[in-house]
Design an enzyme around this catalytic site. Structure first.
Site: not given
Ligand code: NI
Length: 168
Positions: A46, A51, A98-99, A140-141, A144
């Site tokens: 995702g 991000q 998380c990236l 989660h997304e 963000h």
């Molecule tokens: Ni994330």
């Protein structure tokens, strides 16, 4: 399609409330294509537009349609201006990475099931029902887009020795 840089904390774009998309123009199509490419290259399951430094309400998710079935085909979801509706009261704890926060994971309680409502990349209304890990990824997304990261919600955070899979 271009792989964009994934921004990490403490970049302020990750803390900003992203703006709603109003134009479904070529810039949006390029952003979506680049986000898909960036998510796959990371690899991740995702990605939210902040991000990649774009403060806009766009998320992409790619995850097997049925996580209970081995080798279930992956399904790509692109949602513009997503909103979570009808979250279940029941929550489940799960370990997320998380990236944008490389090297860390945390245990986060999330609604077990929900519906995500939004627009597709052409501006048409769509909704997705999700449960389990897919529901977690959507939460989660969407977080963000509000400037919230998983460490804000985690009950504990640690740095695992083994590589982190299923980053979002
Ligand atoms: Ni994330």
């Amino acid at each position: 399609m271009t792989i964009r840089n994934i921004v990490t904390l403490p970049d302020p774009v990750l803390r900003r409330k992203a703006r709603a998309v109003t134009r479904f123009d070529t810039a949006l199509q390029t952003l979506v294509d680049d986000m898909v490419e960036t998510m796959r290259a990371a690899p991740g399951v995702g990605l939210a537009a902040p991000q990649v430094g774009a403060s806009e309400r766009v998320i992409v998710v790619e995850y097997p349609e049925d996580e209970e079935v081995e080798d279930s085909p992956k399904k790509l979801y692109v949602l513009v201006n997503p909103e979570i509706v009808k979250p279940s009261e029941a929550t489940v704890l799960g370990v997320e990475g998380c990236l944008s926060i490389p090297g860390f994971v945390g245990e986060v309680a999330r609604a077990e099931a929900l519906t995500v409502r939004g627009l597709n990349r052409r501006g048409q209304a769509m909704r997705v029902k999700a449960s389990g890990w897919l529901a977690r990824i959507f939460q989660h997304e969407v977080d963000h887009l509000e400037g919230i990261v998983f460490t804000d919600r985690a009950e504990r955070i640690w740095q695992p020795q083994e590589p982190i899979v299923d980053n979002v």
